[in-house]
Structure formats: structure tokens, C-alpha cells
Design a protein around this motif. Structure first.
Motif, PDB file in Angstrom:
ATOM      1  N   GLN A  55     -90.402 -34.727  28.098  1.00 57.88           N
ATOM      2  CA  GLN A  55     -88.800 -35.400  28.546  1.00 57.88           C
ATOM      3  C   GLN A  55     -88.128 -34.125  29.339  1.00 57.88           C
ATOM      4  O   GLN A  55     -87.876 -34.715  30.268  1.00 57.88           O
ATOM      5  N   ALA A  56     -88.835 -33.263  28.939  1.00 55.11           N
ATOM      6  CA  ALA A  56     -88.412 -31.617  29.434  1.00 55.11           C
ATOM      7  C   ALA A  56     -89.109 -31.540  31.095  1.00 55.11           C
ATOM      8  O   ALA A  56     -88.162 -30.964  31.703  1.00 55.11           O
ATOM      9  N   THR A  58     -90.145 -34.244  32.462  1.00 50.86           N
ATOM     10  CA  THR A  58     -89.828 -34.629  33.708  1.00 50.86           C
ATOM     11  C   THR A  58     -88.652 -34.503  34.952  1.00 50.86           C
ATOM     12  O   THR A  58     -88.771 -34.293  36.145  1.00 50.86           O
ATOM     13  N   ALA A  59     -87.840 -32.955  34.004  1.00 48.96           N
ATOM     14  CA  ALA A  59     -86.828 -33.001  35.585  1.00 48.96           C
ATOM     15  C   ALA A  59     -88.397 -31.998  36.325  1.00 48.96           C
ATOM     16  O   ALA A  59     -87.651 -31.629  37.516  1.00 48.96           O
ATOM     17  N   ILE A  61     -90.899 -33.254  38.110  1.00 44.72           N
ATOM     18  CA  ILE A  61     -91.708 -34.270  38.146  1.00 44.72           C
ATOM     19  C   ILE A  61     -91.669 -34.230  39.644  1.00 44.72           C
ATOM     20  O   ILE A  61     -93.122 -34.571  40.109  1.00 44.72           O
ATOM     21  N   TRP A  62     -91.085 -33.128  39.824  1.00 44.71           N
ATOM     22  CA  TRP A  62     -91.249 -33.466  41.258  1.00 44.71           C
ATOM     23  C   TRP A  62     -92.679 -32.821  41.712  1.00 44.71           C
ATOM     24  O   TRP A  62     -93.071 -32.655  43.353  1.00 44.71           O
ATOM     25  N   MET A  63     -93.214 -32.182  40.465  1.00 44.96           N
ATOM     26  CA  MET A  63     -94.116 -31.404  41.156  1.00 44.96           C
ATOM     27  C   MET A  63     -95.238 -31.651  40.702  1.00 44.96           C
ATOM     28  O   MET A  63     -95.260 -32.751  39.802  1.00 44.96           O
ATOM     29  N   TYR A  64     -96.073 -31.866  42.009  1.00 42.28           N
ATOM     30  CA  TYR A  64     -97.895 -31.570  41.514  1.00 42.28           C
ATOM     31  C   TYR A  64     -98.013 -31.593  40.165  1.00 42.28           C
ATOM     32  O   TYR A  64     -97.734 -29.959  40.098  1.00 42.28           O
ATOM     33  N   GLY A  65     -99.293 -31.903  38.950  1.00 40.28           N
ATOM     34  CA  GLY A  65     -99.281 -31.269  38.170  1.00 40.28           C
ATOM     35  C   GLY A  65    -101.138 -30.055  38.137  1.00 40.28           C
ATOM     36  O   GLY A  65    -101.310 -30.644  39.757  1.00 40.28           O
ATOM     37  N   ASP A  66    -100.696 -29.612  37.435  1.00 45.28           N
ATOM     38  CA  ASP A  66    -102.393 -28.401  37.751  1.00 45.28           C
ATOM     39  C   ASP A  66    -103.150 -29.530  37.607  1.00 45.28           C
ATOM     40  O   ASP A  66    -103.371 -29.953  37.131  1.00 45.28           O
ATOM     41  N   PHE A 252    -105.886 -34.459  41.206  1.00 42.11           N
ATOM     42  CA  PHE A 252    -104.265 -34.210  41.473  1.00 42.11           C
ATOM     43  C   PHE A 252    -104.251 -35.291  40.898  1.00 42.11           C
ATOM     44  O   PHE A 252    -102.539 -35.788  40.836  1.00 42.11           O
ATOM     45  N   MET A 254    -103.305 -36.530  37.522  1.00 36.77           N
ATOM     46  CA  MET A 254    -102.605 -36.206  35.961  1.00 36.77           C
ATOM     47  C   MET A 254    -101.131 -36.110  36.009  1.00 36.77           C
ATOM     48  O   MET A 254    -100.723 -35.473  36.074  1.00 36.77           O
ATOM     49  N   ASN A 255    -100.672 -36.811  35.186  1.00 38.41           N
ATOM     50  CA  ASN A 255     -99.138 -36.549  35.362  1.00 38.41           C
ATOM     51  C   ASN A 255     -98.696 -35.352  34.117  1.00 38.41           C
ATOM     52  O   ASN A 255     -99.538 -34.795  33.734  1.00 38.41           O
ATOM     53  N   ARG A 256     -97.883 -34.747  34.975  1.00 34.89           N
ATOM     54  CA  ARG A 256     -97.063 -33.528  34.235  1.00 34.89           C
ATOM     55  C   ARG A 256     -96.910 -33.775  33.547  1.00 34.89           C
ATOM     56  O   ARG A 256     -97.300 -32.958  32.920  1.00 34.89           O
ATOM     57  N   ALA A 257     -95.660 -34.450  33.049  1.00 35.81           N
ATOM     58  CA  ALA A 257     -95.311 -34.530  32.022  1.00 35.81           C
ATOM     59  C   ALA A 257     -95.811 -34.604  30.919  1.00 35.81           C
ATOM     60  O   ALA A 257     -96.254 -34.133  29.521  1.00 35.81           O
TER      61      ALA A 257
ATOM     62  N   GLU B  23    -100.704 -23.412  41.039  1.00 37.27           N
ATOM     63  CA  GLU B  23    -100.780 -22.791  40.055  1.00 37.27           C
ATOM     64  C   GLU B  23    -101.939 -22.085  39.642  1.00 37.27           C
ATOM     65  O   GLU B  23    -102.564 -21.180  39.623  1.00 37.27           O
ATOM     66  N   ARG B  36     -91.653 -22.949  47.086  1.00 38.75           N
ATOM     67  CA  ARG B  36     -92.885 -23.366  46.653  1.00 38.75           C
ATOM     68  C   ARG B  36     -92.790 -24.169  47.518  1.00 38.75           C
ATOM     69  O   ARG B  36     -92.070 -25.396  47.244  1.00 38.75           O
ATOM     70  N   GLU B  41     -94.431 -31.098  48.347  1.00 38.73           N
ATOM     71  CA  GLU B  41     -93.323 -32.324  47.193  1.00 38.73           C
ATOM     72  C   GLU B  41     -91.955 -31.852  47.584  1.00 38.73           C
ATOM     73  O   GLU B  41     -91.535 -30.911  48.329  1.00 38.73           O
ATOM     74  N   GLN B  55     -87.227 -40.617  31.216  1.00 43.39           N
ATOM     75  CA  GLN B  55     -87.369 -39.930  29.100  1.00 43.39           C
ATOM     76  C   GLN B  55     -87.087 -40.918  28.251  1.00 43.39           C
ATOM     77  O   GLN B  55     -87.303 -40.989  27.133  1.00 43.39           O
ATOM     78  N   GLY B 226     -89.151 -37.973  45.213  1.00 40.01           N
ATOM     79  CA  GLY B 226     -89.653 -36.890  44.689  1.00 40.01           C
ATOM     80  C   GLY B 226     -90.298 -36.749  43.019  1.00 40.01           C
ATOM     81  O   GLY B 226     -89.958 -36.744  41.985  1.00 40.01           O
ATOM     82  N   ALA B 228     -93.761 -36.381  42.510  1.00 33.93           N
ATOM     83  CA  ALA B 228     -95.436 -35.499  42.313  1.00 33.93           C
ATOM     84  C   ALA B 228     -96.279 -35.790  41.570  1.00 33.93           C
ATOM     85  O   ALA B 228     -97.473 -36.640  41.381  1.00 33.93           O
ATOM     86  N   GLY B 229     -95.162 -35.234  40.464  1.00 30.74           N
ATOM     87  CA  GLY B 229     -95.749 -35.668  39.273  1.00 30.74           C
ATOM     88  C   GLY B 229     -96.215 -36.823  38.517  1.00 30.74           C
ATOM     89  O   GLY B 229     -96.592 -36.336  37.253  1.00 30.74           O
ATOM     90  N   ARG B 231     -96.861 -39.403  39.502  1.00 31.26           N
ATOM     91  CA  ARG B 231     -98.145 -40.557  40.153  1.00 31.26           C
ATOM     92  C   ARG B 231     -98.722 -41.633  40.088  1.00 31.26           C
ATOM     93  O   ARG B 231     -99.033 -42.342  39.158  1.00 31.26           O
TER      94      ARG B 231
END
Lengths: 368, 368
Positions: A55-56, A58-59, A61-66, A252, A254-257, B23, B36, B41, B55, B226, B228-229, B231
């Protein structure tokens, strides 16, 4: 104006799905299931810390995951006493199996699995043009010796074992798998799917050296970690093979959350112990319900129980359909003779109350 | 004990990544970026409704997502005035491009793209053994007529156009793309990547009939939406092609929370309008900062601006490295002559303050 020119392989494939999802069945039925006991999901859910982490995240989520999954691989390496270079993270074991098959299997290449084992693995093998050779279960267990002998006979590039097994729930001691590997033919990679190993008895995980080039072990956050919908799986193998995934994977993807959730889940041993207990209790109750109805539950090291309905596939299918009619989402093995069984995933007390209530009349109707 | 027997194709591929993630660079630098601005993004983020939906869905993450993406496809079909049978949902456009290339391209097959266009598409083409033919940009824009002529000349199965373009930000009217398609050779599929189209001027989206078998349009929730993370990407095409994805895709590959988030995002037009405004303002500010420093911003229909640094690639690379040294994550085009530019993604006011502050000294050092 013509259609796209598919590859001959793509043209030969059926548009199919290894499993029909419960939502699809609900849409066909026109009403929801009251208990979701068919996909070996973990209703006890992920660690509250994992939920909070997702949940944290999610804020952000605009960034791609590593794309390197650096932090998760580092934590997994620590947990497994190996290095991040021995770990590949991907979109569930399903995604990783696809990449693995793609790396090894082309048209004409041979692969060995058990008859009735994980269909999504078979989907990938067919999808890349491989030829599957199937070895029967012995006493409802996968049979490493026969699998490796068949691999030698057909010059297989890849052999699949799930330990514990799905759909039967049976298992081998990890040390037995490792001992059997002496007969693994040279140049044949063992993919050892340990999706359920976290709820299996001590000693089920194969004590493999992570640098052993003969085997890749697959693990997941979808089962005991309770995060099936997040899509996080990982493989443990020698660095050469792990690095090869970088040739073909969706970097790229993977879901970041999900990355954050898996990391948090991995750090909550108490929750894992809690879930193990819940799973063990639910397994016992499913077994009791089966016996109460004159059926035979198979021993299980997983979060589901295969129940021998005592007759043929036709009868098991009838029982299954009656349970589905009564609002229970359940599945059954695909191949004989395992398809004399139905397969019930661990559920909440209320889910299993519904099973206990539905099974007698489902059986009566199936018999009648 | 030997290594796994990779396919000849897999053996020939480099272990590579189309983009090095920020990263990774932060770990190499030993300190985080302060802005960034390199991966296009959308820092303005998803709709608050999408965040809330993701969430909320986290509580259900123990369940696999619907493998049919039924609800999202239905909503997308409604939004595009077509049917769910014209929509495939996948793990970002990257994932969908992989599936698409796999369906069409095998060793020896030819594919056409612009020199310096999206490297992840090229990664997939190489990954399945295809041969890439590249056509130069004309005036920093992709050139449909030349692309289609080249496709005819080399008997291409697939031709790629991004409209608006990445990395240049330039664009064509959608109607011009459709008109140019008269010259698309029979049996060559156009993959029209419209990842950025939601922030482009009215008329940029190609007015294609969804049943037209000559083209698949790719869209995403990663840019203007918004997410990206998360997918989530989708393709719009004729039902035959859409159905073919079911032969190869990772059916259970979608994150369940991401599915819910995309559905909620799609329903929040107000937020989309808000983000469009923020993007337009940030584009203007980036252009102003460039001009204030004697550089030439290119017109952009995307959420980034390519800035012509007025000299060669070596100079642009020096400017880029100086910005990176100053804590700004930015990227630049890969191929000449577009690599005389650097590429700056839209950022917050504070991100662009940092750019305004860093650019003069970055330029001075690069010149010095």
C-alpha cells in the motif's frame, strides 16, 4: 489485405489457457462462488507488513520498478545463504518457466515431465516447439528415477519435477531428490518447482548447492506467502544460468509494489509460522471431511488436499461439478489415474464449513 | 557436469538490458538522484481513485488476477468504441511487444524500425532471431513512407512506428499515418506504439478501424496515467490477432491490484485533464530552460522534451554526464544524429528548478 504472417510454430499452436480462472466460471454461471478452493491460493493472505508495504509503494507507482530487483535478490540471497548472482526474480514461476523454456527449448528439442503434472510448464514447452515425454506417477508421487531415465533415453534438455507435487500434494525428501540426481543425464537441466515447499515438512526442500549447474529451483510468493495476485517468483541456480535470463526477460516487467511486498513478506517469519499452522489445520479438516464422507484424502505437504473419490475420472468429475454447482470453486487432476481425485485448496473455517455441508449431497447426486 | 544446453539463438544473444535503471545508477554513484527525469515516468502520478483502488485490492492480493482481464477489457472497449475481442491486456507495452514479436518473427524474418527508435522493441526482435532494418529519421521525425517502402523492399513481417515518437517527442497527425498505410505492403503488420498519445494534440491518435488487420495499436497506463510501476499495457487490433496472444501470453501474469488500478484510472477523466495540463506546463518550462541556456528544445507531444545541444553526440553526452553528476537522472537518444540531444522528462516544479540550476554549470563544464 491479409492477416499477419505468423511463424509456422505460432500458427500451429492452439489459443488456449492452462487453467480457466474462477472469474470466467463465475461469469458463465452468472453468480459468484461462495468458496474459492480451486487455485491453491492462500486465503490466509500475506503478512500485514507485506500489505502495508504494497500500500505504501502504491504512492510511488508512477516509477518503474528496479529492473535488477536488487533489494529483493539481496534479501533472498541472504535467506538462502547464497549470492544475488544465484537469484533471478520474475513475474511468478509461470513467467520464469516461460523464460527458462525459451532459453533451452526449440523445435524438436525434448523435455520430460510427469503425466498430469503442471500444465503451464507443458504450455511453455509446446509454445516453443518442444516435444514432451511423460512419465507416469508411481503411487501418486512423481518418480525421479524414472523421470531421469526417460530424460537419458530421449536426450532431454529439461526435466521437470515439482516437490511437493501439484496436483497430488505428495512429496519426496529433498535429500532423495539430490541423491536421485546422480542419474540425471549430463546436459539435462532439472527444473525443481518448490512452489509449495514452505508448508512442507522439514527436509522437503532439496539441499542443492546453488552453484550446481544441473538444477534450477523455482520458488514463489504466490502460495505460502499469500501473494498470488502480486506475481513474484524466483529461481535459484548457478550464476551462468541466472545471467542467461537477462537475454530474454522483460527487464521492466515487475510490479513495483509487488517487489516491496515480497521484501516485507520475506522478513516476517512470525506470519509465515502462523500461515503454516493455518494450512496444517485446514489440511487436517479437509482430510476429516473426506473421511467423514467415505473418501480417501491423500497425505499432503502443500496447501491443498487431493481426495480420492474411490471410482473413475467420470465419477470424480461428477462430484466436482456438483460442488461447483453448490458454489464451491474446486479443480481436479487432468490425467489418469490421478483424475479419480478432486483437489481442494485450504480454506477458512467458513469455506470448509461450506465444503462439509456440500459434499454429502454432491456425492449422493454424483452417485445417483 | 556441463552447463544447460541453450538453443543456438539463446547462445548467440548478449545478456543485456535495453535501459539501465536509475536505481542501478544510484547504486553505482553511491547516492540517490534528486530529480528523476530520465525514464519518461509521470511524476504527477495516477488518479487518487486509482491509488485507492490499488490499495483496496491489496487486501485481495492472495487471489490471482482474472486471466481474461475481463472488466478492464470491457471498459477499454467502451472507451475506444470497440469490443473486448479487439483488446489484449498485458504486462506493459514491453511485455506485449515481446508476445507480438514471438508470434510473427523467427530466425531470418525481417522487421523494420527507425534508427534510434525504441530499443526494447529491437531487443525483442533480436531475441527471437529477427533481422532489423533501420530507416533514418527525417527532421527528427519518424518517416512512415520510408518505413513502409523499406518494409516492402525487405519483405518485412512487422514495421514499428511510435507516434508520438520516443526519444524525440515529435509526431504526425493520426490521419497522416492512416493515409500512409496505403503503402503498407500486404502481409506486413504495423505496430503503432501510441504510448504517449494521451498527452498529444487532438488528432494525433490514428483513426484506425479496430478490425483493420494491418495494424495493432499499443497503449499504456505507464505514461499519462502515471502507473509505470504497475505494468499495464494494452493492444487494440483485429480479433484474430488479439486471440493469437492467447497462444503465448502469461495468462496469469497480471498483477491483480494493477488491474483494479487501471480500471479506476480509466474512469477518472478529470485527473487525466489535470495531468495533461501539468505535462504541458512542464514541457513549456523545460523548453524555456533550454532556450535560456542557448539550446534548442524540440517540439514535443509527449511527457518529455528532447533538447538539441547544438553540437555532436560527444558534447551531448558530456552535458548529460554533468547533469547526472549534479544529481539529475536524465537520458539521451542512442543513434546519430538524434544523439546531439538530451532528453528531459516532465518533472515537478522543484525537479525543474533543479534542472534550471544545474544546466548552466553542466554546459560550462561540458564546454570547458
Amino acid at each position: 489485405m491479409t492477416d499477419p504472417r505468423y511463424t509456422p510454430l505460432a500458427q500451429s499452436l492452439p489459443a488456449t489457457v492452462p487453467f480457466v480462472g474462477p472469474e470466467t466460471q463465475e461469469r458463465q454461471r452468472g453468480r459468484p462462488f461462495s468458496a474459492r478452493l480451486g487455485a491453491n491460493e492462500n486465503v490466509f493472505g500475506p503478512s500485514p507488513r507485506a500489505i502495508a508495504a504494497m500500500q505504501a509503494a502504491t504512492a510511488d507507482i508512477w516509477m518503474y520498478g528496479d529492473p535488477e530487483n536488487h533489494d529483493l535478490r539481496a534479501a533472498l540471497a541472504l535467506a538462502h545463504g547464497t549470492t544475488p548472482q544465484n537469484i533471478v526474480v520474475g513475474e511468478g514461476i509461470d513467467g520464469l518457466l516461460g523464460y527458462l523454456v525459451r532459453l533451452l527449448v526449440g523445435p524438436g528439442d525434448t523435455v520430460v515431465t510427469s503425466k498430469g503434472a503442471y500444465p503451464t510448464f507443458n504450455y511453455h514447452v509446446s509454445g516453443f516447439g518442444g516435444t514432451l515425454h511423460e512419465v507416469p506417477y508411481v503411487d501418486d508421487r512423481e518418480d525421479p528415477a524414472s523421470l531421469f531415465a526417460k530424460a537419458a533415453a530421449v536426450n532431454a534438455k529439461l526435466v521437470y519435477i515439482a516437490n511437493p507435487d501439484n496436483p497430488m500434494g505428495t512429496w519426496h525428501k529433498g535429500a532423495e531428490i539430490v541423491a536421485a540426481m546422480d542419474a540425471l543425464p549430463d546436459g539435462c537441466l532439472l527444473v525443481l518447482d518448490e512452489a509449495y515447499v514452505e508448508c512442507a515438512p522439514q527436509g522437503t526442500a532439496a539441499p542443492v548447492d546453488a552453484d550446481d549447474p544441473r538444477v534450477i529451483r523455482m520458488r514463489t510468493f504466490s502460495k505460502v506467502y499469500g501473494m498470488a495476485g502480486a506475481r513474484v517468483g524466483y529461481g535459484i541456480a548457478a550464476p551462468g544460468l541466472i545471467s542467461a535470463f537477462n537475454k530474454v526477460r522483460n527487464h521492466f516487467g515487475m510490479n513495483r509494489a509487488a517487489q516491496a511486498g515480497a521484501l516485507a513478506a520475506l522478513r516476517d517469519d512470525d506470519w509465515l509460522a502462523h500461515v503454516r499452522k493455518e494450512i496444517a489445520a485446514a489440511r487436517d479438516r479437509i482430510a476429516r471431511i473426506a473421511r467423514d464422507n467415505g473418501l480417501t484424502p491423500l497425505p499432503s505437504a502443500t496447501n491443498f488436499v487431493a481426495i480420492d473419490c474411490g471410482q473413475d475420472a467420470r465419477f470424480a468429475r461428477a462430484v466436482l461439478n456438483q460442488l461447483i454447482d453448490r458454489g464451491l470453486f474446486v479443480r481436479m487432476p487432468f490425467a489418469a489415474p490421478q483424475d479419480r481425485c478432486i483437489r481442494i485448496s485450504c480454506g477458512t473455517a467458513s469455506d470448509l464449513d461450506a465444503l462439509a455441508k456440500a459434499l454429502p449431497s454432491a456425492l449422493a447426486t454424483a452417485r445417483g
